[in-house]
Write a protein that holds these residues in place. Structure first.
Motif, PDB file in Angstrom:
ATOM      1  N   GLN A 145       0.840  -1.213   0.000  1.00  0.00           N
ATOM      2  CA  GLN A 145       0.000   0.000   0.000  1.00  0.00           C
ATOM      3  C   GLN A 145       0.867   1.252   0.000  1.00  0.00           C
ATOM      4  OE1 GLN A 145      -3.330  -0.133  -0.186  1.00  0.00           O
ATOM      5  NE2 GLN A 145      -3.204  -2.361  -0.163  1.00  0.00           N
ATOM      6  N   ALA A 199       0.661  -8.090  -9.028  1.00  0.00           N
ATOM      7  CA  ALA A 199      -0.811  -8.131  -8.979  1.00  0.00           C
ATOM      8  C   ALA A 199      -1.324  -7.305  -7.804  1.00  0.00           C
ATOM      9  CB  ALA A 199      -1.296  -9.573  -8.877  1.00  0.00           C
ATOM     10  N   ASP A 200      -0.689  -7.450  -6.663  1.00  0.00           N
ATOM     11  CA  ASP A 200      -1.122  -6.689  -5.486  1.00  0.00           C
ATOM     12  C   ASP A 200      -0.777  -5.208  -5.632  1.00  0.00           C
ATOM     13  OD1 ASP A 200      -2.159  -8.927  -4.290  1.00  0.00           O
ATOM     14  OD2 ASP A 200      -0.427  -9.278  -2.989  1.00  0.00           O
ATOM     15  N   ARG A 232      -3.134  -3.386  -8.147  1.00  0.00           N
ATOM     16  CA  ARG A 232      -4.454  -3.106  -7.557  1.00  0.00           C
ATOM     17  C   ARG A 232      -4.352  -1.963  -6.553  1.00  0.00           C
ATOM     18  NH1 ARG A 232      -6.436  -9.200  -6.608  1.00  0.00           N
ATOM     19  NH2 ARG A 232      -4.201  -9.368  -6.309  1.00  0.00           N
ATOM     20  N   HIS A 235      -4.185   1.293  -8.330  1.00  0.00           N
ATOM     21  CA  HIS A 235      -5.519   1.722  -8.771  1.00  0.00           C
ATOM     22  C   HIS A 235      -6.260   2.422  -7.634  1.00  0.00           C
ATOM     23  CE1 HIS A 235      -9.535   1.809 -10.354  1.00  0.00           C
ATOM     24  NE2 HIS A 235      -9.928   1.235  -9.230  1.00  0.00           N
ATOM     25  N   TYR A 236      -6.274   1.799  -6.459  1.00  0.00           N
ATOM     26  CA  TYR A 236      -6.986   2.405  -5.329  1.00  0.00           C
ATOM     27  C   TYR A 236      -6.319   3.706  -4.873  1.00  0.00           C
ATOM     28  CZ  TYR A 236      -9.940  -1.689  -5.104  1.00  0.00           C
ATOM     29  OH  TYR A 236     -10.843  -2.665  -5.416  1.00  0.00           O
ATOM     30  N   ASP A 291      -3.384   4.747 -12.560  1.00  0.00           N
ATOM     31  CA  ASP A 291      -3.826   3.679 -13.458  1.00  0.00           C
ATOM     32  C   ASP A 291      -2.876   3.545 -14.647  1.00  0.00           C
ATOM     33  OD1 ASP A 291      -6.263   2.656 -12.221  1.00  0.00           O
ATOM     34  OD2 ASP A 291      -6.981   4.710 -12.467  1.00  0.00           O
TER      35      ASP A 291
END
Ligand code: IMP
Ligand code: MG
Length: 184
Positions: free
Chosen positions: A25, A53-54, A57, A60-61, A65
Motif C-alpha cells: 500500500q 498483482a497486489d 491493484r 488503482h486504489y 492507473d
C-alpha cells in the motif's frame, strides 16, 4: 523433481502476509504521488507476478492507473546467478516518451534490472523507475539502484509470494527463506 515436500519443513518465515500488504500500500501511494507521464508498468516475470498483482491493484486504489505490459527475463539458474540476461518475452508496445515502472521481485546483482532499464531507455523511455519487493544489500555487480524497495532482504535464498526454487513455493502468500549450510 518436486522439492516441495522435503524442503517445506525447513522453511523459515521472513516477511508475513500482513507486513507485505502494508508495504505494498505504501509503495503504491508513493508512486501515485508522483507526476507520471503516460505511465507504463512492466512486471518482470516470473518472480514478480504476485507482488505486481497486489501492487497494481493498490496503485488503482491510490489513484494511479498505468498501462501494464509484461517482460520475461532470466538471469538466474538454480540458486546461482549465471550473469547472462535473456529476453524470453518482450513487451508489445513502444515506450517512447513514457514513464516506465519496472516491477521485480529481488534486486541482487542488479544485472536483470540494469539490462531492462538500459533496453527501455535505449528505446526512448522518458524515465525508467525500478520498484522491487526485496533488495539484497552488498550483492550488486553493476551500477543500478531501485527507486522503491519493499524490504531489505537478509542474505538468504528466499521463496514465496511469487519467488521460487525450481518452480516450487511461488504460491505461498508470505516470504520465507530456505536455510543453507552456514546460515545462522
Ligand atoms: P539479479 O539482480 O540480476 O542478480 O537477479 C535477480 C533475480 O534473481 C531475481 O529477480 C530473482 O528471479 C532471482 N533471485 C535472486 N535471489 C533470489 C532468491 O533468494 N530467491 C529466488 N530468486 C532469487
Ligand atoms: Mg526475477
Amino acid at each position: 523433481m518436486r522439492v516441495q515436500p522435503s524442503v517445506k519443513k525447513r522453511l523459515q518465515p521472513l516477511f508475513p502476509e500482513t507486513a507485505i500488504a502494508k508495504r505494498v500500500q505504501e509503495l503504491a501511494q508513493d508512486f501515485a504521488a508522483l507526476d507520471l507521464h503516460d505511465p507504463l508498468a512492466i512486471p518482470i516475470l516470473k518472480g514478480s507476478f504476485m507482488f505486481a498483482a497486489d501492487l497494481l491493484r493498490a496503485m488503482h486504489y491510490a489513484g494511479l492507473d498505468p498501462e501494464v505490459e509484461f517482460m520475461m527475463l532470466s538471469s538466474y539458474r538454480g540458486e546461482q546467478s549465471s550473469g547472462q540476461v535473456v529476453i524470453s518475452k518482450d513487451i508489445e508496445g513502444g515506450v517512447e516518451g513514457r514513464d516506465v515502472i519496472l516491477i521485480d521481485d529481488i534486486l541482487e546483482t542488479g544485472r536483470t534490472l540494469a539490462f531492462a532499464r538500459d533496453l527501455l531507455m535505449a528505446r526512448g523511455a522518458r524515465r525508467v523507475m525500478i520498484c522491487c519487493l526485496l533488495e539484497k544489500p552488498g550483492k550488486r555487480a553493476v551500477d543500478v539502484s531501485a527507486d522503491a524497495v519493499g524490504f531489505q532482504c537478509p542474505d538468504h535464498f528466499v521463496v514465496g509470494y511469487g519467488m521460487d526454487v525450481s518452480h516450487s513455493f511461488r504460491q505461498l502468500p508470505f516470504i520465507a527463506y530456505i536455510p543453507q549450510d552456514g546460515d545462522s
